[in-house]
Design a protein around this motif. Structure first.
Motif, PDB file in Angstrom:
ATOM      1  N   ARG A 122       0.836  -1.200  -0.086  1.00  0.00           N
ATOM      2  CA  ARG A 122       0.014   0.072  -0.175  1.00  0.00           C
ATOM      3  C   ARG A 122       0.912   1.287   0.042  1.00  0.00           C
ATOM      4  O   ARG A 122       0.764   1.998   0.912  1.00  0.00           O
ATOM      5  CB  ARG A 122      -0.944   0.094   1.292  1.00  0.00           C
ATOM      6  N   PRO A 123       1.587   1.670  -0.962  1.00  0.00           N
ATOM      7  CA  PRO A 123       2.466   2.445  -1.282  1.00  0.00           C
ATOM      8  C   PRO A 123       1.597   3.931  -1.046  1.00  0.00           C
ATOM      9  O   PRO A 123       2.218   5.074  -0.652  1.00  0.00           O
ATOM     10  CB  PRO A 123       3.037   2.571  -2.514  1.00  0.00           C
ATOM     11  N   ASP A 124       0.304   3.979  -1.249  1.00  0.00           N
ATOM     12  CA  ASP A 124      -0.383   5.181  -1.190  1.00  0.00           C
ATOM     13  C   ASP A 124      -0.477   5.544   0.373  1.00  0.00           C
ATOM     14  O   ASP A 124      -1.315   6.715   0.707  1.00  0.00           O
ATOM     15  CB  ASP A 124      -2.012   4.885  -1.734  1.00  0.00           C
ATOM     16  N   LEU A 125      -0.154   4.695   1.378  1.00  0.00           N
ATOM     17  CA  LEU A 125      -0.357   5.111   2.644  1.00  0.00           C
ATOM     18  C   LEU A 125       0.813   5.304   3.301  1.00  0.00           C
ATOM     19  O   LEU A 125       0.852   5.753   4.554  1.00  0.00           O
ATOM     20  CB  LEU A 125      -0.814   3.623   3.595  1.00  0.00           C
ATOM     21  N   ALA A 126       1.876   5.657   2.645  1.00  0.00           N
ATOM     22  CA  ALA A 126       3.252   6.272   3.243  1.00  0.00           C
ATOM     23  C   ALA A 126       3.035   7.499   4.033  1.00  0.00           C
ATOM     24  O   ALA A 126       3.563   7.683   4.948  1.00  0.00           O
ATOM     25  CB  ALA A 126       4.145   6.165   2.195  1.00  0.00           C
ATOM     26  N   SER A 127       2.322   8.375   3.371  1.00  0.00           N
ATOM     27  CA  SER A 127       2.325   9.509   4.071  1.00  0.00           C
ATOM     28  C   SER A 127       1.538   9.563   5.511  1.00  0.00           C
ATOM     29  O   SER A 127       1.949   9.968   6.462  1.00  0.00           O
ATOM     30  CB  SER A 127       1.641  10.722   3.146  1.00  0.00           C
ATOM     31  N   ALA A 128       0.482   8.788   5.359  1.00  0.00           N
ATOM     32  CA  ALA A 128      -0.353   8.700   6.571  1.00  0.00           C
ATOM     33  C   ALA A 128       0.368   7.750   7.597  1.00  0.00           C
ATOM     34  O   ALA A 128       0.109   7.967   8.821  1.00  0.00           O
ATOM     35  CB  ALA A 128      -1.764   8.188   6.146  1.00  0.00           C
ATOM     36  N   THR A 129       1.020   6.804   7.046  1.00  0.00           N
ATOM     37  CA  THR A 129       1.751   5.818   8.111  1.00  0.00           C
ATOM     38  C   THR A 129       2.782   6.794   8.777  1.00  0.00           C
ATOM     39  O   THR A 129       2.807   6.841  10.258  1.00  0.00           O
ATOM     40  CB  THR A 129       2.405   4.814   7.215  1.00  0.00           C
ATOM     41  N   TYR A 130       3.564   7.619   8.174  1.00  0.00           N
ATOM     42  CA  TYR A 130       4.608   8.577   8.819  1.00  0.00           C
ATOM     43  C   TYR A 130       4.003   9.682   9.541  1.00  0.00           C
ATOM     44  O   TYR A 130       4.653  10.310  10.282  1.00  0.00           O
ATOM     45  CB  TYR A 130       5.431   8.705   7.893  1.00  0.00           C
ATOM     46  N   SER A 131       2.733   9.919   9.244  1.00  0.00           N
ATOM     47  CA  SER A 131       2.290  11.003  10.079  1.00  0.00           C
ATOM     48  C   SER A 131       1.551  10.611  11.465  1.00  0.00           C
ATOM     49  O   SER A 131       1.000  11.417  12.044  1.00  0.00           O
ATOM     50  CB  SER A 131       1.040  11.576   9.297  1.00  0.00           C
ATOM     51  N   ILE A 132       1.682   9.347  11.642  1.00  0.00           N
ATOM     52  CA  ILE A 132       1.126   8.892  13.121  1.00  0.00           C
ATOM     53  C   ILE A 132       2.072   9.704  14.153  1.00  0.00           C
ATOM     54  O   ILE A 132       3.367   9.256  14.137  1.00  0.00           O
ATOM     55  CB  ILE A 132       1.285   7.428  13.143  1.00  0.00           C
ATOM     56  N   PRO A 133       1.518  10.503  15.126  1.00  0.00           N
ATOM     57  CA  PRO A 133       2.063  11.085  15.926  1.00  0.00           C
ATOM     58  C   PRO A 133       2.804  10.276  17.315  1.00  0.00           C
ATOM     59  O   PRO A 133       2.148   9.035  17.565  1.00  0.00           O
ATOM     60  CB  PRO A 133       1.164  12.299  16.451  1.00  0.00           C
ATOM     61  N   TYR A 134       3.929  10.630  17.848  1.00  0.00           N
ATOM     62  CA  TYR A 134       4.326  10.127  18.855  1.00  0.00           C
ATOM     63  C   TYR A 134       3.486  10.484  20.119  1.00  0.00           C
ATOM     64  O   TYR A 134       2.751  11.579  19.963  1.00  0.00           O
ATOM     65  CB  TYR A 134       5.745  10.417  19.274  1.00  0.00           C
ATOM     66  N   SER A 135       3.782   9.705  21.325  1.00  0.00           N
ATOM     67  CA  SER A 135       3.051  10.220  22.489  1.00  0.00           C
ATOM     68  C   SER A 135       3.247  11.606  22.754  1.00  0.00           C
ATOM     69  O   SER A 135       4.621  11.973  22.593  1.00  0.00           O
ATOM     70  CB  SER A 135       3.359   9.204  23.488  1.00  0.00           C
ATOM     71  N   PRO A 136       2.397  12.411  23.392  1.00  0.00           N
ATOM     72  CA  PRO A 136       3.157  13.677  23.823  1.00  0.00           C
ATOM     73  C   PRO A 136       4.374  13.674  24.801  1.00  0.00           C
ATOM     74  O   PRO A 136       5.015  14.588  24.948  1.00  0.00           O
ATOM     75  CB  PRO A 136       1.835  14.184  24.528  1.00  0.00           C
ATOM     76  N   ARG A 167      13.645   7.678   2.856  1.00  0.00           N
ATOM     77  CA  ARG A 167      14.868   7.072   2.411  1.00  0.00           C
ATOM     78  C   ARG A 167      14.252   5.496   2.488  1.00  0.00           C
ATOM     79  O   ARG A 167      14.353   4.756   1.743  1.00  0.00           O
ATOM     80  CB  ARG A 167      15.980   7.314   3.210  1.00  0.00           C
ATOM     81  N   VAL A 168      13.741   5.136   3.815  1.00  0.00           N
ATOM     82  CA  VAL A 168      13.237   3.836   3.978  1.00  0.00           C
ATOM     83  C   VAL A 168      12.034   3.260   3.112  1.00  0.00           C
ATOM     84  O   VAL A 168      12.209   2.279   2.654  1.00  0.00           O
ATOM     85  CB  VAL A 168      13.010   3.535   5.411  1.00  0.00           C
ATOM     86  N   VAL A 169      11.121   4.270   3.095  1.00  0.00           N
ATOM     87  CA  VAL A 169       9.956   3.897   1.976  1.00  0.00           C
ATOM     88  C   VAL A 169      10.442   3.578   0.907  1.00  0.00           C
ATOM     89  O   VAL A 169       9.996   2.836   0.081  1.00  0.00           O
ATOM     90  CB  VAL A 169       9.040   4.882   2.046  1.00  0.00           C
ATOM     91  N   ARG A 170      11.383   4.405   0.189  1.00  0.00           N
ATOM     92  CA  ARG A 170      11.642   4.214  -1.247  1.00  0.00           C
ATOM     93  C   ARG A 170      12.574   3.058  -1.480  1.00  0.00           C
ATOM     94  O   ARG A 170      12.501   2.429  -2.509  1.00  0.00           O
ATOM     95  CB  ARG A 170      12.797   5.487  -1.607  1.00  0.00           C
ATOM     96  N   ARG A 171      13.640   2.610  -0.514  1.00  0.00           N
ATOM     97  CA  ARG A 171      14.271   1.544  -0.558  1.00  0.00           C
ATOM     98  C   ARG A 171      13.806   0.263  -0.112  1.00  0.00           C
ATOM     99  O   ARG A 171      14.091  -0.782  -0.923  1.00  0.00           O
ATOM    100  CB  ARG A 171      15.891   1.877   0.009  1.00  0.00           C
ATOM    101  N   TRP A 172      12.848   0.138   1.083  1.00  0.00           N
ATOM    102  CA  TRP A 172      12.642  -1.018   1.617  1.00  0.00           C
ATOM    103  C   TRP A 172      11.150  -0.833   2.177  1.00  0.00           C
ATOM    104  O   TRP A 172      10.831  -1.194   3.183  1.00  0.00           O
ATOM    105  CB  TRP A 172      13.508  -1.207   2.909  1.00  0.00           C
ATOM    106  N   PRO A 173      10.298  -0.524   1.141  1.00  0.00           N
ATOM    107  CA  PRO A 173       8.919  -0.275   1.555  1.00  0.00           C
ATOM    108  C   PRO A 173       8.147  -1.559   1.992  1.00  0.00           C
ATOM    109  O   PRO A 173       7.432  -1.736   2.875  1.00  0.00           O
ATOM    110  CB  PRO A 173       8.103  -0.099   0.261  1.00  0.00           C
ATOM    111  N   HIS A 174       8.783  -2.763   1.913  1.00  0.00           N
ATOM    112  CA  HIS A 174       8.511  -4.067   2.086  1.00  0.00           C
ATOM    113  C   HIS A 174       8.840  -4.404   3.804  1.00  0.00           C
ATOM    114  O   HIS A 174       8.407  -5.312   4.397  1.00  0.00           O
ATOM    115  CB  HIS A 174       9.053  -5.207   1.423  1.00  0.00           C
ATOM    116  N   LEU A 175       9.388  -3.509   4.388  1.00  0.00           N
ATOM    117  CA  LEU A 175       9.995  -3.742   5.815  1.00  0.00           C
ATOM    118  C   LEU A 175       9.422  -2.480   6.474  1.00  0.00           C
ATOM    119  O   LEU A 175       9.597  -2.406   7.654  1.00  0.00           O
ATOM    120  CB  LEU A 175      11.259  -3.565   5.843  1.00  0.00           C
ATOM    121  N   VAL A 176       8.220  -1.654   6.100  1.00  0.00           N
ATOM    122  CA  VAL A 176       7.446  -0.846   6.898  1.00  0.00           C
ATOM    123  C   VAL A 176       6.030  -1.386   6.848  1.00  0.00           C
ATOM    124  O   VAL A 176       5.384  -1.467   5.815  1.00  0.00           O
ATOM    125  CB  VAL A 176       7.522   0.425   6.253  1.00  0.00           C
TER     126      VAL A 176
END
Length: 249
Positions: A8-22, A41-50
């Motif tokens: 699901r490459p279309d979810l890259a932005s939303a996946t990385y937008s998950i915030p950390y705990s305050p 960098r990780v998404v471009r090279r190793w998307p299967h590991l995210v």
């Protein structure tokens, strides 16, 4: 539902937008090594590991891994060194055989539901094409006892033999094996102005300073105008094939 960003490459932005705990320590953004494995960098090279955990097709938790070729032992410099190894191996076209989990993050609104365990299982599945999955685990409860050596902390167990620390216990219950301690796993060195901005503390005296969220004291030099944080982690391995564990130095 668990998916990888290769699926699901279309979810890259939303996946990385998950915030950390305050209450997540802001000073960890000062890690220079982490720049090697930034999200794009990780998404471009190793998307299967995210890995992303979805609810109603919206990512609510993520797990991020990088691959590398195993060396003789797991490094004492933990997170930092594996990030360098992954970058080196990618640049040198070295075929990886091991996945290292760099992060598991759950959206603050979805914590306390066992999502970390689900993401961990998804990471083990995503790493199945490699020999093993290793994790420099950051037990956040260690911040309550920053002066306690990590080796002593990680060795503490309950009456049932499981680790006293809740996050180490989650890994062991999931089949993980504690391999040893990475005493200098992640390093942040920065000016006192940066540390004041990250923590709100004065940083006006030399020596060891206890910082909320830090697993060990931060060492301060007011004369040189800098402070250094060296974070210990705990190496945990997970079986994804016929893996029998690493020697640890």
């Amino acid at each position: 539902m668990l998916v990888t960003l290769a699926e699901r490459p279309d979810l890259a932005s939303a996946t990385y937008s998950i915030p950390y705990s305050p209450d997540s320590p802001k000073f960890m953004t000062g890690s220079l090594t982490s720049l090697l494995v930034r999200g794009r960098r990780v998404v471009r090279r190793w998307p299967h590991l995210v890995v992303a955990l979805l609810e109603a097709d919206i990512p609510v938790a993520r797990g991020i891994m990088v691959p590398f070729r195993s060396r003789a032992s797991l490094p004492a410099r933990g997170w930092d060194e594996v990030a360098v190894w992954a970058a080196e191996d990618a640049l040198d076209d070295v075929a990886p055989d091991t996945a290292c989990a760099l992060e598991i993050a759950v959206h603050p609104d979805h914590q306390g539901r066992g999502h970390s365990r689900v993401v961990l299982e998804g990471m083990r599945a995503a790493a199945a094409g490699l020999t093993s999955l290793v994790i420099p685990v950051r037990p956040p409860d260690k911040a309550a006892v920053p002066a306690t050596p990590m080796r002593e902390y990680a060795a503490q167990t309950r009456a049932d033999g499981l680790p006293a620390d809740r996050w180490l216990r989650t890994h062991v219950r999931a089949g993980g094996r504690i391999e040893g301690v990475a005493p200098c796993s992640a390093t942040v060195q920065a000016s006192l102005a940066d540390w004041r901005r990250w923590t709100g503390l004065p940083f006006d005296r030399d020596g060891a300073v206890v910082v909320p969220g830090a697993l060990a004291p931060v060492f301060v030099s007011t004369v040189e105008d800098f402070a250094v944080y060296v974070e210990p982690n705990v190496w945990v391995s997970h079986r994804v094939g016929g893996f029998q564990g690493y020697p640890f130095v």
